[in-house]
Write a protein that holds these residues in place. Structure first.
Motif, PDB file in Angstrom:
ATOM      1  N   ARG A  14       0.817  -1.208   0.000  1.00  0.00           N
ATOM      2  CA  ARG A  14       0.000   0.000   0.000  1.00  0.00           C
ATOM      3  C   ARG A  14       0.850   1.257   0.000  1.00  0.00           C
ATOM      4  NH1 ARG A  14      -4.751  -0.797   4.239  1.00  0.00           N
ATOM      5  NH2 ARG A  14      -3.082  -0.288   5.689  1.00  0.00           N
ATOM      6  N   ARG A  15       0.343   2.262  -0.661  1.00  0.00           N
ATOM      7  CA  ARG A  15       0.973   3.581  -0.599  1.00  0.00           C
ATOM      8  C   ARG A  15      -0.102   4.598  -0.244  1.00  0.00           C
ATOM      9  NH1 ARG A  15       5.981   5.196  -2.986  1.00  0.00           N
ATOM     10  NH2 ARG A  15       5.180   7.195  -3.665  1.00  0.00           N
ATOM     11  N   HIS A 117     -10.361   4.442   0.653  1.00  0.00           N
ATOM     12  CA  HIS A 117      -9.165   4.797  -0.117  1.00  0.00           C
ATOM     13  C   HIS A 117      -9.300   6.148  -0.802  1.00  0.00           C
ATOM     14  CE1 HIS A 117      -7.066   0.759  -0.145  1.00  0.00           C
ATOM     15  NE2 HIS A 117      -8.213   0.507   0.459  1.00  0.00           N
ATOM     16  N   ARG A 118     -10.535   6.627  -0.917  1.00  0.00           N
ATOM     17  CA  ARG A 118     -10.759   7.890  -1.620  1.00  0.00           C
ATOM     18  C   ARG A 118     -10.166   9.053  -0.841  1.00  0.00           C
ATOM     19  NH1 ARG A 118     -16.601  10.781  -2.202  1.00  0.00           N
ATOM     20  NH2 ARG A 118     -15.993  11.579  -0.167  1.00  0.00           N
ATOM     21  N   LYS A 158      -8.855  25.999  -2.492  1.00  0.00           N
ATOM     22  CA  LYS A 158      -9.506  25.390  -3.649  1.00  0.00           C
ATOM     23  C   LYS A 158      -9.754  23.901  -3.475  1.00  0.00           C
ATOM     24  CE  LYS A 158      -7.999  29.083  -6.561  1.00  0.00           C
ATOM     25  NZ  LYS A 158      -7.243  29.582  -7.697  1.00  0.00           N
ATOM     26  N   ARG A 177      -7.950  12.125  -2.105  1.00  0.00           N
ATOM     27  CA  ARG A 177      -6.560  11.707  -2.151  1.00  0.00           C
ATOM     28  C   ARG A 177      -5.649  12.612  -2.971  1.00  0.00           C
ATOM     29  NH1 ARG A 177      -3.904   6.488  -1.929  1.00  0.00           N
ATOM     30  NH2 ARG A 177      -2.116   6.690  -3.291  1.00  0.00           N
ATOM     31  N   SER A 178      -6.077  12.975  -4.152  1.00  0.00           N
ATOM     32  CA  SER A 178      -5.163  13.714  -5.033  1.00  0.00           C
ATOM     33  C   SER A 178      -4.984  15.153  -4.580  1.00  0.00           C
ATOM     34  CB  SER A 178      -5.661  13.683  -6.475  1.00  0.00           C
ATOM     35  OG  SER A 178      -6.871  14.382  -6.583  1.00  0.00           O
ATOM     36  N   TYR A 182      -1.680  19.435  -2.283  1.00  0.00           N
ATOM     37  CA  TYR A 182      -2.119  20.835  -2.282  1.00  0.00           C
ATOM     38  C   TYR A 182      -2.467  21.287  -0.869  1.00  0.00           C
ATOM     39  CZ  TYR A 182      -5.208  24.838  -3.092  1.00  0.00           C
ATOM     40  OH  TYR A 182      -5.805  26.065  -3.049  1.00  0.00           O
TER      41      TYR A 182
ATOM     42  N   ARG B 602       2.191  27.377  -7.436  1.00  0.00           N
ATOM     43  CA  ARG B 602       1.642  26.025  -7.279  1.00  0.00           C
ATOM     44  C   ARG B 602       0.309  26.039  -6.552  1.00  0.00           C
ATOM     45  NH1 ARG B 602       4.830  23.439  -2.182  1.00  0.00           N
ATOM     46  NH2 ARG B 602       4.946  25.372  -1.034  1.00  0.00           N
ATOM     47  N   ARG B 605      -3.677  26.587  -8.764  1.00  0.00           N
ATOM     48  CA  ARG B 605      -4.641  25.542  -9.066  1.00  0.00           C
ATOM     49  C   ARG B 605      -4.068  24.249  -8.519  1.00  0.00           C
ATOM     50  NH1 ARG B 605      -6.359  23.920 -15.167  1.00  0.00           N
ATOM     51  NH2 ARG B 605      -4.331  22.939 -15.135  1.00  0.00           N
ATOM     52  N   PRO B 606      -4.836  23.519  -7.745  1.00  0.00           N
ATOM     53  CA  PRO B 606      -4.301  22.260  -7.235  1.00  0.00           C
ATOM     54  C   PRO B 606      -3.926  21.354  -8.405  1.00  0.00           C
ATOM     55  CG  PRO B 606      -6.412  22.781  -6.209  1.00  0.00           C
ATOM     56  CD  PRO B 606      -6.226  23.737  -7.349  1.00  0.00           C
ATOM     57  N   ARG B 608      -3.411  17.604  -9.483  1.00  0.00           N
ATOM     58  CA  ARG B 608      -3.817  16.308  -8.944  1.00  0.00           C
ATOM     59  C   ARG B 608      -2.990  15.200  -9.591  1.00  0.00           C
ATOM     60  NH1 ARG B 608     -10.290  16.371  -9.317  1.00  0.00           N
ATOM     61  NH2 ARG B 608     -10.048  14.628  -7.879  1.00  0.00           N
ATOM     62  N   HIS B 609      -2.536  14.293  -8.751  1.00  0.00           N
ATOM     63  CA  HIS B 609      -1.726  13.162  -9.214  1.00  0.00           C
ATOM     64  C   HIS B 609      -2.469  11.873  -8.947  1.00  0.00           C
ATOM     65  CE1 HIS B 609       2.170  15.662  -8.409  1.00  0.00           C
ATOM     66  NE2 HIS B 609       1.477  16.100  -9.424  1.00  0.00           N
ATOM     67  N   ALA B 611      -2.395   7.647  -8.234  1.00  0.00           N
ATOM     68  CA  ALA B 611      -1.520   6.782  -7.419  1.00  0.00           C
ATOM     69  C   ALA B 611      -0.332   6.278  -8.234  1.00  0.00           C
ATOM     70  CB  ALA B 611      -2.326   5.611  -6.853  1.00  0.00           C
ATOM     71  N   ALA B 614       4.089   8.453  -9.440  1.00  0.00           N
ATOM     72  CA  ALA B 614       5.520   8.253  -9.179  1.00  0.00           C
ATOM     73  C   ALA B 614       6.089   7.207 -10.137  1.00  0.00           C
ATOM     74  CB  ALA B 614       5.732   7.834  -7.722  1.00  0.00           C
ATOM     75  N   TRP B 629      -5.518  17.405 -13.553  1.00  0.00           N
ATOM     76  CA  TRP B 629      -4.665  16.223 -13.406  1.00  0.00           C
ATOM     77  C   TRP B 629      -3.421  16.305 -14.276  1.00  0.00           C
ATOM     78  CZ3 TRP B 629      -5.879  12.447  -9.938  1.00  0.00           C
ATOM     79  CH2 TRP B 629      -7.204  12.365  -9.497  1.00  0.00           C
ATOM     80  N   GLU B 758     -11.675   8.761  -6.761  1.00  0.00           N
ATOM     81  CA  GLU B 758     -10.383   8.581  -6.104  1.00  0.00           C
ATOM     82  C   GLU B 758     -10.334   7.364  -5.185  1.00  0.00           C
ATOM     83  OE1 GLU B 758      -7.675  11.384  -5.615  1.00  0.00           O
ATOM     84  OE2 GLU B 758      -8.953  13.136  -5.948  1.00  0.00           O
ATOM     85  N   GLN B 759     -11.457   6.680  -5.052  1.00  0.00           N
ATOM     86  CA  GLN B 759     -11.426   5.422  -4.298  1.00  0.00           C
ATOM     87  C   GLN B 759     -10.668   4.366  -5.098  1.00  0.00           C
ATOM     88  OE1 GLN B 759     -12.320   4.352  -1.345  1.00  0.00           O
ATOM     89  NE2 GLN B 759     -12.421   2.123  -1.615  1.00  0.00           N
ATOM     90  N   ALA B 823      -7.389   2.652  -4.175  1.00  0.00           N
ATOM     91  CA  ALA B 823      -6.286   3.535  -4.564  1.00  0.00           C
ATOM     92  C   ALA B 823      -4.985   3.304  -3.814  1.00  0.00           C
ATOM     93  CB  ALA B 823      -6.725   4.984  -4.397  1.00  0.00           C
ATOM     94  N   ARG B 824      -5.071   2.897  -2.550  1.00  0.00           N
ATOM     95  CA  ARG B 824      -3.813   2.691  -1.819  1.00  0.00           C
ATOM     96  C   ARG B 824      -3.015   1.511  -2.387  1.00  0.00           C
ATOM     97  NH1 ARG B 824      -3.566   5.061   3.901  1.00  0.00           N
ATOM     98  NH2 ARG B 824      -5.167   6.648   3.809  1.00  0.00           N
TER      99      ARG B 824
END
Lengths: 195, 998
Positions: A14-15, A117-118, A158, A177-178, A182, B602, B605-606, B608-609, B611, B614, B629, B758-759, B823-824
């Motif tokens: 997991r990350r 996880h969200r 935001k 999560r994303s 920010y 930075r 605007r956020p 978004r990445h 999972a 990297a 994104w 994002e889940q 997502a994890r």
């Protein structure tokens, strides 16, 4: 090779959303910490569903804005809207919770969605914590206006967040999560601005 | 510090010595020359102490100008503060706190302040009268942009902005209180004390660094002690109260809806540069249940000849420089006042050891206490008199020419102190539409209708006496607190006097024949007002625009009322009918950086990445923005010479082996409820109630107006449980749309939506070996055969204890799946997938290859779902249900949207093999002229197709489907790429869909 979880162990595979982020604020008044993985469910439903869940979990379901109910087992029911609650619980409680809730809700109109996880949970703590959050959040965080236990869905600049006061000088911020990088960067900047 | 360095500093220990800290000398420079002042000085007071009279050149005529006021209303003494990237033009010397090492420079002069070539504009001044822009630069029109405007901008204009990025940062913050007190003069302090003592949450904002307002500038007493001591004691008490927040250096610049006030805190403007991590300014939103507006009043000048010369100063400012800063603005003064208050300046000057030649007061008689006191100080009294002209030059005033009973006399002077009365600061009361009210007693506008929650006290309300200000302030503070549910025992009122404040109106000395300035900052003269009247620009709004009166950075704080009154005299109207300009926020200039706050770089605007971000970076992905994104665009390998080489390799690998693409950014919405199926039938054009459990279906949604809004696949996991996917760009919009449909249109439906984008981390696995790859991932126990998971099937399958969802859907046209994992686990599963993929000879692919493959397959995407297309245009008309209603159905049936000749989706290929196509090219019939009348559509998407070994495109063409095989012209003048193309089917690869179902 096919064994993702087993080869590394489920934990190692997991990350979290804060992996690779430096949470140091370099400020004296505010610190940030990863709340870690936990079970989260979004419950949507009417009064009957709320009643059933309250009885099944022995929780006094919150019915008003800022309302939150907690128990000794570490479960917390956060009111997010007239038909919407977020249930946060220790991670190993997830299976038992799902079973209980499914049984209680059975044929009642409801939706129970796993969002473990969200979300990303962040603990923000320190004597300047309210001022730092107010750099991006348009809510009155005076202890009388937003007491310990108060929670709400709101904005941090935001990012959409759920803000939950867990102690006089500590808040839990839940974001998707994303948005974690920010939110962390913004709070780090705001924390330094309070010094 | 010697007297030589500060010749105009009053000696310590004298009757008037000021309250700067003489133990803390500060060095500063002005125009490169070194000076010194003391802690507690402003730049203006330090310059006066140093004997500097000439501070800048005026806007239009380049006239020498000095310091006119002692506060934020300053129209003249504008300077450039600091250097380099922190250079800030048009800052008011009267509000800049002196700090060690301060650098300031005069502006609007060339080559030097003392000798300015453009002062010749004065001689040519008939050219520069009101409306001169409109008259002088009319012809030839083509000269405006190239010649006139650049010339005017160089000659006029004020300071120069720095062109470097601002090195400092600005913070935004929210604050809340029961009672907001604006201003800390006598009324504000009394209000804050009354409210604070009641226990209410109070915020007290003061623009100055010190609390006290006029108490710091006058020789008044409260409780038999100097008034400034009262201010210090009140400040101490307020700061000791836990429920009171005292914010100095904070100006409240605007009143907004819902009782929100905007305020700017100058956190680090009084130092050379902010300390590390400290914002330069903080922009506050203050939500206050009640507001006590105690902003005070601004002294107004009188318009007469030469009233702009350095050494002409507001009478109250002279007292500020004497009593607060201990500096003497002149040694031989004439006081010109229309009111009792101005006489105090004569008394203070005498007490400070200056010579006062005369007090000139146009009134025929005044309170005899005033004349007696003046006589005792050796001051001549010239009642019924006017100053008609002031002579002098760059070195300042030399004399004042006074007219009394028709006789003129010349008084030698180096200082002319002027008072035309006081104007309450009504700005905050007007920001939400309130109109000020004319007061005959005060000859000025006072607050009229007040915004909700606001009361006004003290000089801001026209109550000029000290005792009255203290009493009214206290009452206002107590009432505001009471309105919030707090009460306090009444405290004894401090003892103070109400000094005489009688005033007679005088706006303009009509006898003056020399240039008499109404608006010092914009160089608007009395003659300009007369001219505007003569030319018919008589309403004050016309006057403003025609002459630029009140349009400078000071917003006419010292000029509007005089100008409006002069126009009223010309038109014969009463001031109550003329009215005044309604001011808009901000009341004082606010740096754009403060409005932006953290929303830059930075934080703008956020970003978004996913999972898998990297992993993508580690594997050399070139990233591209997709809404908020970042997504991998392509994965270049060493030796690949350009992006096209990489993309061609990725497409070929997917089509021949297998590839993996991160599709986590697509929106996913969990839809549950007994009426979920019925709900979907109403939002999609096609039917989802008939979709079997375990199957996915492509769906199209319309807007209310019948145009296509979004598309995607929706899968059914149970009778009452669907998962919808949306495009990346529309994820939030569709969530809103569904919530609106449920909450507003059909609240009776048992359905609820939760965003689960994002889940899940989701990966497309596409290519002939996709099944083989997934079988290796899931292991032998999981059956992925065509029977177990056919095309458009979906299943929940645990992967070593992790719940996953597997969808057999394809955007590429290949045998393809999408694998969703919590997502994890996203990063770990991606790593495992890629290891297997690599072993099979596959590769990761990015959005570019994905786009090429969808064009090859004729799938529509953002370029085609552009808000101007209906389902039929995209070849999706047959999906539209004819049996039931859904959002957009009726409007989609409008004749123009049903017209058979609407541009409709086709494919195109270049006639000349290998030629590059460009998107945006317009389709014309072969041989037709490139005019709008011949336009038959346009190219929406193009790609180099490795599969077709040439460029292909999608286009929307009139009657498209009937024209396959026809040769037309693609016209692209923008990129010089005209060529003939052949219309064809939009599906270039596997039109029968054999691969999909393989």
């Amino acid at each position: 090779m096919s064994d993702v979880a087993a080869s590394k162990g489920a934990e190692a595979a997991r990350r979290g959303p804060f992996a690779g982020l430096n949470l140091d604020t370099r400020a004296s008044g505010v610190t940030l910490a990863d709340a870690g993985p936990c079970a989260r469910f979004l419950l949507r439903g009417g009064g009957a569903a709320a009643l059933a869940v309250g009885m099944a979990l022995h929780l006094d379901m919150p019915r008003e804005a800022y309302g939150c109910a907690t128990d000794d087992a570490g479960r917390a029911m956060l009111w997010l809207g007239p038909d919407e609650w977020m249930l946060v619980a220790p991670e190993d409680d997830a299976a038992a919770l799902t079973q209980k809730l499914d049984a209680a809700l059975n044929d009642l109109a409801h939706a129970l969605t796993d969002i473990s996880h969200r979300n990303a949970g962040l603990i923000v703590r320190g004597p300047q914590v309210a001022d730092a959050i107010n750099a991006g959040c348009p809510l009155d965080l005076d202890i009388k206006a937003f007491p310990v236990g108060a929670c709400t869905r709101t904005l941090l600049a935001k990012a959409e967040i759920v803000l939950w006061r867990i102690e006089a000088d500590a808040f839990r911020i839940e974001t998707t999560r994303s948005f974690a990088p920010y939110v962390v960067a913004l709070l780090q900047q705001a924390a330094r601005d309070q010094d | 510090m010697s007297d030589m360095a500060q010749p105009n500093r009053l000696p310590a220990g004298g009757a008037i010595e000021g309250r700067v800290d003489r133990n803390r000398p500060l060095a500063f420079t002005f125009d490169g020359k070194s000076y010194s002042g003391y802690a507690g000085d402003t730049l203006a007071s330090a310059l006066i102490a140093a004997g500097v009279k000439l501070i800048g050149r005026s806007f239009k005529y380049h006239r020498p100008r000095g310091i006119f006021s002692a506060g934020p209303e300053e129209p003249n003494a504008l300077i450039e503060l600091r250097g380099g990237a922190r250079r800030e033009p048009n800052t008011r010397a009267t509000t800049i706190e002196l700090y060690d090492g301060l650098e300031a420079a005069s502006q609007n002069r060339w080559p030097s302040l003392a000798f300015d070539i453009l002062a010749i504009n004065q001689i040519a001044s008939p050219l520069f009268v009101g409306g001169f822009y409109y008259k002088t630069f009319m012809w030839p029109a083509s000269f405006w942009e190239k010649v006139y405007e650049p010339l005017i901008r160089r000659a006029a204009g004020l300071g120069r902005a720095s062109e470097s990025p601002d090195p400092d940062h600005y913070e935004k913050a929210y604050a809340f209180c029961d009672v907001l007190v604006v201003g800390s003069g006598p009324a504000g302090l009394a209000a804050a004390l009354a409210a604070g003592r009641s226990g209410a949450r109070v915020i007290l904002c003061e623009d100055d660094a010190q609390l006290g307002g006029r108490l710091l500038s006058e020789r008044q007493t409260i409780d038999d002690a100097p008034a400034h001591l009262f201010a210090a004691a009140a400040g101490g008490e307020l700061r000791s109260l836990p429920n009171v927040c005292v914010m100095s250096r904070t100006q409240v610049f605007g009143a907004y809806d819902s009782e929100v006030y905007g305020a700017l805190e100058r956190v680090a403007d009084h130092v050379t540069a902010p300390a590390a991590g400290v914002p330069r300014q903080r922009f506050w939103h203050i939500a206050a249940k009640r507001c006590v507006n105690a902003m005070g009043a601004t002294e107004r000048p009188i318009v007469f000849g030469g009233n702009d010369r350095p050494g002409v100063m507001l009478a109250s400012a002279v007292r500020t420089y004497l009593n607060r800063f201990g500096v003497l603005p002149g040694r031989k003064a004439v006081v010109f006042t229309t009111n009792d208050d101005g006489w105090r300046t004569a008394a203070d000057l005498v007490a400070a050891g200056a010579q006062v030649e005369a007090v000139v007061d146009p009134r025929a008689s005044v309170d005899e206490n005033l004349t007696k006191a003046a006589a005792a100080g050796g001051v001549r009294v010239l009642l019924g008199g006017y100053i008609v002209n002031v002579t002098g030059g760059a070195r300042g005033v030399t004399s004042a020419i006074v007219s009394v009973a028709g006789k003129r006399q010349i008084l030698t002077a180096d200082l002319v102190a002027v008072s035309g009365g006081w104007n309450p600061q009504v700005a905050l009361t007007t920001h939400r539409g309130g109109k000020p009210r004319w007061s005959d007693a005060l000859s000025t506008f006072v607050p009229g209708d007040l915004p909700d929650g606001m009361t006004v006290a003290g000089a801001a309300n026209g109550d000029l006496g000290l005792a009255e200000s203290l009493r009214k302030g206290s009452e206002a503070g107590a009432a505001a607190a009471a309105a919030c549910g707090f009460s306090a025992a009444p405290a004894p009122q401090p003892r103070a006097e109400d000094e005489p404040t009688a005033v007679a109106p005088l706006w303009h000395v009509a006898e003056s024949r020399h240039k008499a300035f109404v608006d010092l900052q914009n160089d608007v003269t009395a003659d300009d007002i007369t001219l505007a009247h003569a030319e018919g620009f008589r309403s004050i709004e016309h006057l403003k625009r025609y002459t630029t009166l009140g349009m400078a950075t000071d917003q006419g704080k010292t000029s509007n009322l005089n100008g409006h009154a002069m126009m009223a005299a010309l038109t014969g109207q009463a001031m109550s009918d003329v009215g005044t300009i309604l001011s808009r926020p901000p009341h004082q200039p606010v740096a754009i950086g403060a409005f932006a706050g953290h929303h830059r770089d930075r934080h703008f605007r956020p970003t978004r990445h996913t999972a898998g971000h990297a992993w993508a970076l580690e594997n050399g992905a070139v990233m591209v923005e997709a809404g908020p994104w970042l997504r991998p665009q392509y994965f270049p390998r060493s030796g690949e010479k350009d992006w096209l080489t990489t993309v061609v390799r990725e497409v070929r690998t997917v089509r021949s082996v297998v590839g993996v693409c991160d599709v986590s950014t697509l929106g996913r919405i969990d839809i549950q409820g007994r009426d979920a199926a019925a709900f979907l039938d109403r939002v999609y054009v096609n039917t989802f109630s008939t979709l079997p459990v375990g199957k996915a279906r492509y769906g199209v949604m319309l807007r209310e107006d019948g145009f296509v809004m979004d598309d995607g696949t929706t899968s059914r996991f149970a009778e009452d449980h669907y998962v919808m996917s949306t495009t990346t760009a529309n994820a939030a919009k569709i969530m809103q749309h569904l919530e609106f449909c449920h909450q507003a249109l059909w609240p009776e439906l048992d359905v609820s939506m939760v965003s689960v984008t994002e889940q899940w981390s989701q990966y497309a696995v596409a290519g002939p070996k996709a099944r083989e790859l997934l079988m290796q991932l899931y292991g032998p126990d999981v059956d992925l055969s065509n029977d177990a998971l056919p095309y458009m099937g979906c299943r929940e399958i645990p992967l070593r204890g992790i719940p996953t969802r597997l969808f057999r859907i394809s955007f590429s046209g290949e045998l393809a799946y999408e694998l969703a994992v919590p997502a994890r686990y996203g990063a770990a599963v991606l790593e495992a997938l890629m290891a297997l993929c690599g072993a099979l000879g596959g590769c990761p692919y990015g959005t570019e290859a994905q786009s090429v493959m969808r064009i090859e397959k004729g799938h529509v995407a953002g370029n085609e779902l552009n808000g101007q297309t209906v389902a039929r245009d995209l070849g999706l008309g047959r999906m539209m249900s004819t049996k039931r209603d859904y959002i957009g159905r009726v409007m989609a049936g409008r004749p123009a949207l049903m017209a058979p000749d609407r541009p409709t989706l086709v494919g195109i290929r270049p006639v000349e093999k290998g030629r590059r196509l460009t998107a945006g090219a317009h389709i014309l019939p072969g041989g037709a002229a490139a005019v709008a009348a011949n336009d038959q559509g346009y190219v929406t998407s193009v790609a180099y197709s490795p599969t077709c070994e040439g460029w292909i495109g999608l286009a929307l063409v009139v009657n498209g489907p009937a024209r396959h095989g026809e040769r037309v012209h693609a016209f692209d003048a923008m990129r010089n790429n005209d060529q003939d193309v052949v219309i064809c089917s939009p599906v270039f690869v596997d039109p029968e869909g054999v691969r999909l179902r393989g």
